[in-house]
Design a protein around this motif. Structure first.
Motif, short mmCIF file in Angstrom:
data_model
loop_
_atom_site.label_atom_id
_atom_site.label_comp_id
_atom_site.label_asym_id
_atom_site.label_seq_id
_atom_site.Cartn_x
_atom_site.Cartn_y
_atom_site.Cartn_z
N TRP A 523 0.89 -1.24 -0.13
CA TRP A 523 -0.03 0.10 0.18
C TRP A 523 0.90 1.13 0.02
O TRP A 523 0.37 2.37 -0.53
CB TRP A 523 -0.98 0.11 1.18
N VAL A 524 2.03 1.19 0.49
CA VAL A 524 2.95 2.41 0.37
C VAL A 524 3.42 2.57 -1.06
O VAL A 524 3.36 3.64 -1.57
CB VAL A 524 4.12 2.12 1.30
N ALA A 525 3.66 1.34 -1.96
CA ALA A 525 3.98 1.50 -3.26
C ALA A 525 2.97 2.00 -4.13
O ALA A 525 3.14 2.71 -5.07
CB ALA A 525 4.83 0.05 -3.52
N LEU A 526 1.68 1.38 -3.51
CA LEU A 526 0.40 1.97 -4.54
C LEU A 526 0.28 3.36 -4.12
O LEU A 526 -0.08 4.07 -5.22
CB LEU A 526 -0.89 1.00 -3.61
N ALA A 527 0.62 3.93 -2.90
CA ALA A 527 0.18 5.52 -2.76
C ALA A 527 1.29 6.12 -3.57
O ALA A 527 1.10 7.36 -4.13
CB ALA A 527 0.05 5.72 -1.53
N GLU A 528 2.36 5.50 -3.46
CA GLU A 528 3.70 6.45 -4.34
C GLU A 528 3.26 6.39 -5.74
O GLU A 528 3.79 7.45 -6.29
CB GLU A 528 4.91 5.50 -4.21
N ARG A 529 2.44 5.56 -6.33
CA ARG A 529 2.33 5.46 -7.74
C ARG A 529 0.89 6.26 -8.12
O ARG A 529 0.81 7.10 -9.06
CB ARG A 529 2.20 4.09 -8.43
N ASP A 530 -0.15 5.99 -7.27
CA ASP A 530 -1.42 6.71 -7.30
C ASP A 530 -2.28 6.83 -6.06
O ASP A 530 -2.74 6.00 -5.82
CB ASP A 530 -2.23 6.01 -8.20
N SER A 531 -2.19 7.88 -5.30
CA SER A 531 -2.49 8.31 -4.14
C SER A 531 -4.05 8.00 -4.02
O SER A 531 -4.41 7.72 -3.04
CB SER A 531 -2.11 9.57 -3.47
N SER A 532 -4.60 8.23 -5.26
CA SER A 532 -6.10 8.42 -5.20
C SER A 532 -6.72 6.72 -5.23
O SER A 532 -7.80 6.50 -5.07
CB SER A 532 -6.65 9.11 -6.64
N ALA A 533 -5.84 6.09 -5.54
CA ALA A 533 -6.36 4.47 -5.55
C ALA A 533 -6.20 3.84 -4.04
O ALA A 533 -6.63 2.58 -4.01
CB ALA A 533 -5.41 3.65 -6.51
N THR A 534 -5.57 4.43 -3.12
CA THR A 534 -5.35 3.93 -1.88
C THR A 534 -6.50 3.72 -1.12
O THR A 534 -6.79 2.68 -0.10
CB THR A 534 -4.62 4.77 -1.05
N TRP A 535 -7.91 4.10 -1.58
CA TRP A 535 -9.03 3.80 -0.97
C TRP A 535 -9.63 2.67 -1.09
O TRP A 535 -10.43 2.00 -0.32
CB TRP A 535 -10.32 4.85 -1.56
N ILE A 536 -9.20 1.93 -2.05
CA ILE A 536 -9.47 0.51 -2.37
C ILE A 536 -9.22 -0.53 -1.44
O ILE A 536 -9.77 -1.18 -0.86
CB ILE A 536 -8.93 0.17 -3.75
N PRO A 537 -7.85 -0.26 -0.94
CA PRO A 537 -7.29 -1.29 -0.05
C PRO A 537 -7.94 -0.82 1.36
O PRO A 537 -8.15 -1.90 2.11
CB PRO A 537 -5.81 -1.16 0.12
N VAL A 538 -7.81 0.26 1.72
CA VAL A 538 -8.54 0.80 2.98
C VAL A 538 -9.96 0.21 3.12
O VAL A 538 -10.56 -0.36 4.15
CB VAL A 538 -8.61 2.33 2.91
#
Length: 561
Positions: A523-538
């Motif tokens: 999820w750190v790597a995901l936020a680094e690439r596209d912070s708007s997509a972090t709501w999916i894992p949350v």
């Protein structure tokens, strides 16, 4: 039918509790999963899955495969986890069941990557190596596919915990202690770290535990004078086939489980055929047909695996020898501070109390099965070594054995709950196990290896001996110090004598970008690439946590059956 035929052991509340364990464990493992395998063996497994999804058994070309090929030469010899087929093409060692399990995950990841092209682009501010040059490691392509395939280990480990709850109940454990056994199996043992390695251990463990679960179901049906269901028998054989084709070292264990199936079917069939309480529609003994239904899937899978090995390598038995330093002894797997079961799964100290209870209740079959499995799993692991090397946290080759041992831990918890001092001791062991596991998932395992290899040593064996036996160099405690350093917001430079007790003074630095901070976490790597997509894992974690908590509340209700 006799009025003394017992009711089914597993009831609705037990199944609810098992689902709660699955959801809670999956939430924790998903929240701490790595975006990519932490070892070359795990990356080879991913590349094998990718190649199979593309319709070929040799490794398809990719930047990762090129790096792996360069690391595992000479090409005319089997080294570590890679070898060459008869035509000189690069192929993985080992079975194909584990990569095949990952094909649906890869297909989903490929689809996500195709739709969300921004996730496949490298971050703008990507850290560079220690020398300031761009990094050239297997971390450059197919981010989405790597991410979703990595989830396979978490799912299989959570599913193994689910089955452990039901198995513990079938063997006489209490409902609460069975629930605790399912929760503590992945969260207080090295199974947590292994879930993110991308290796075949979780697949093999899940397959063998699935076979045990269905074997106990078959035995219970015979005890109730009911014939086993065909789909259950086929599932046993299929699970043993997956274990056979996932890891060569598990083939003796699959045969042991097959022998246990024959004993259960033969005894149960004789019981049904001769008992005065057997219903008329049961008819004559049908043990031969039932056992054939178990054997058939295993034979089919074993034949396919053998045929593929014969086509590729000209041999039905292909095994790559462990790389240098890949062999370990029993002492290293049991008591060594840096790797042994005593440290990486401390609640196993409760196992003797559970085994004593099983013996007292006349549960001979499981005890004999456990003893046979210990020999069938430990002996091949000692002979063949660990193809992934010795840097993987915990005694990785023993992971498929751990759930079977953990059943006795669950029954030992029933004994411990009856006394205040033993309950406190069990709680202390659980907390100690949790403390050991946390830094191994929050700090990349390759970080520990990288830092250890920078210390002066008289050779690879001397370096590994200190990492395994010197408690000041043991992985969990070094990783705790690394974690404290990073949480404090400091850079990637570490004082050697502060990380490794007794080491000479000096500065150690992490060399690869993957090891910087918490970038290995998905999820750190995901936020680094596209912070708007972090709501999916949350959102996923919240759903799993709420589902697990609600199911636990319902299943632990003493008034619910």
């Amino acid at each position: 039918m006799s009025p003394f035929v017992r009711r089914p052991t597993v009831r609705h509340a037990d199944r609810v509790l098992a689902r709660s364990v699955f959801a809670l464990v999956l939430a924790v493992l998903t929240g701490t999963m790595a975006v990519r395998p932490g070892s070359d063996a795990g990356e080879v497994s991913f590349q094998t899955t990718r190649s199979i999804a593309g319709g070929q058994l040799t490794l398809a070309e990719s930047p990762e495969v090129a790096v792996l090929d360069a690391r595992h030469r000479p090409p005319d010899e089997a080294v570590g986890v890679l070898t060459r087929d008869q035509e000189g093409r690069l192929v993985p060692c080992g079975g194909l069941a584990h990569p095949l399990v990952g094909v649906p995950f890869y297909a989903l990841g490929y689809a996500v990557g195709s739709l969300a092209r921004g996730l496949e682009e490298l971050p703008a501010r990507r850290p560079r190596g220690a020398d300031g040059a761009p990094e050239t490691s297997p971390e450059q392509t197919e981010f989405s596919a790597h991410l979703i395939v990595s989830w396979r280990g978490a799912l299989l480990t959570a599913a193994t915990a689910w089955l452990l709850v039901l198995i513990t109940r079938r063997l006489g454990g209490g409902r609460r202690t069975a629930w605790l056994a399912g929760l503590t199996y992945p969260l207080t043992t090295f199974a947590w770290a292994q879930a993110g390695e991308g290796l075949a251990g979780p697949t093999g463990a899940f397959a063998l535990v699935t076979a045990l679960h269905y074997l106990l179901r078959v035995r219970e049906r015979y005890e109730r004078f009911e014939a086993p269901q065909l789909r259950v028998l086929l599932c046993i054989g299929g699970a043993l086939g997956i274990a056979w084709a996932s890891d060569m070292a598990l083939r003796p264990a699959a045969l042991v489980m097959l022998a246990a199936a024959e004993v259960i079917v033969a005894r149960g069939d004789r019981r049904v055929a001769t008992s005065r309480w057997s219903p008329k529609q049961t008819g004559k003994a049908r043990g031969g047909a039932a056992f054939a239904a178990v054997v058939a899937p295993l034979l089919v899978i074993a034949a396919v695996q053998g045929w593929l090995d014969q086509v590729r390598f000209g041999s039905f038995w292909v095994h790559c020898p462990a790389p240098a330093g890949g062999h370990a002894g029993l002492g290293e797997w049991t008591i060594a501070p840096g790797r042994g079961l005593l440290w990486t799964a401390p609640m196993l100290l409760l196992a003797p109390f559970g085994l004593r209870r099983l013996w007292g209740e006349g549960e001979r079959l499981f005890l004999f099965l456990l003893a046979a499995l210990i020999v069938a799993i430990v002996w091949p692991a000692l002979v063949l070594g660990d193809p992934s090397g010795r840097w993987s946290f915990g005694p990785r080759p023993l992971l498929p054995l751990l759930p079977f041992l953990w059943v006795s831990v669950g029954l030992g918890l029933t004994w411990a709950a009856k006394r205040l001092w033993s309950a406190r001791a069990a709680l202390a062991l659980a907390l100690f196990g949790l403390i050991v596991q946390v830094p191994t998932v929050l700090v990349d395992d390759q970080t520990y290896r990288d830092l250890t290899e920078q210390l002066p040593a008289r050779g690879a064996e001397d370096r590994w001996s200190r990492a395994a036996w010197n408690i000041g160099h043991a992985a969990p405690w070094v990783q705790w110090r690394v974690l404290r350093h990073r949480v404090s917001g400091l850079d990637e430079s570490f004082e050697a004598d502060q990380l490794f007790r007794g080491a000479e003074a000096g500065v150690l630095t992490t060399k690869r970008a993957r090891e910087h901070g918490f970038r290995h976490l998905a999820w750190v790597a995901l936020a680094e690439r596209d912070s708007s997509a972090t709501w999916i894992p949350v959102l996923l974690l919240l759903v799993l946590a709420v589902w697990g908590a609600a199911a636990a509340s319902a299943g632990l209700d003493p008034g619910r059956d």
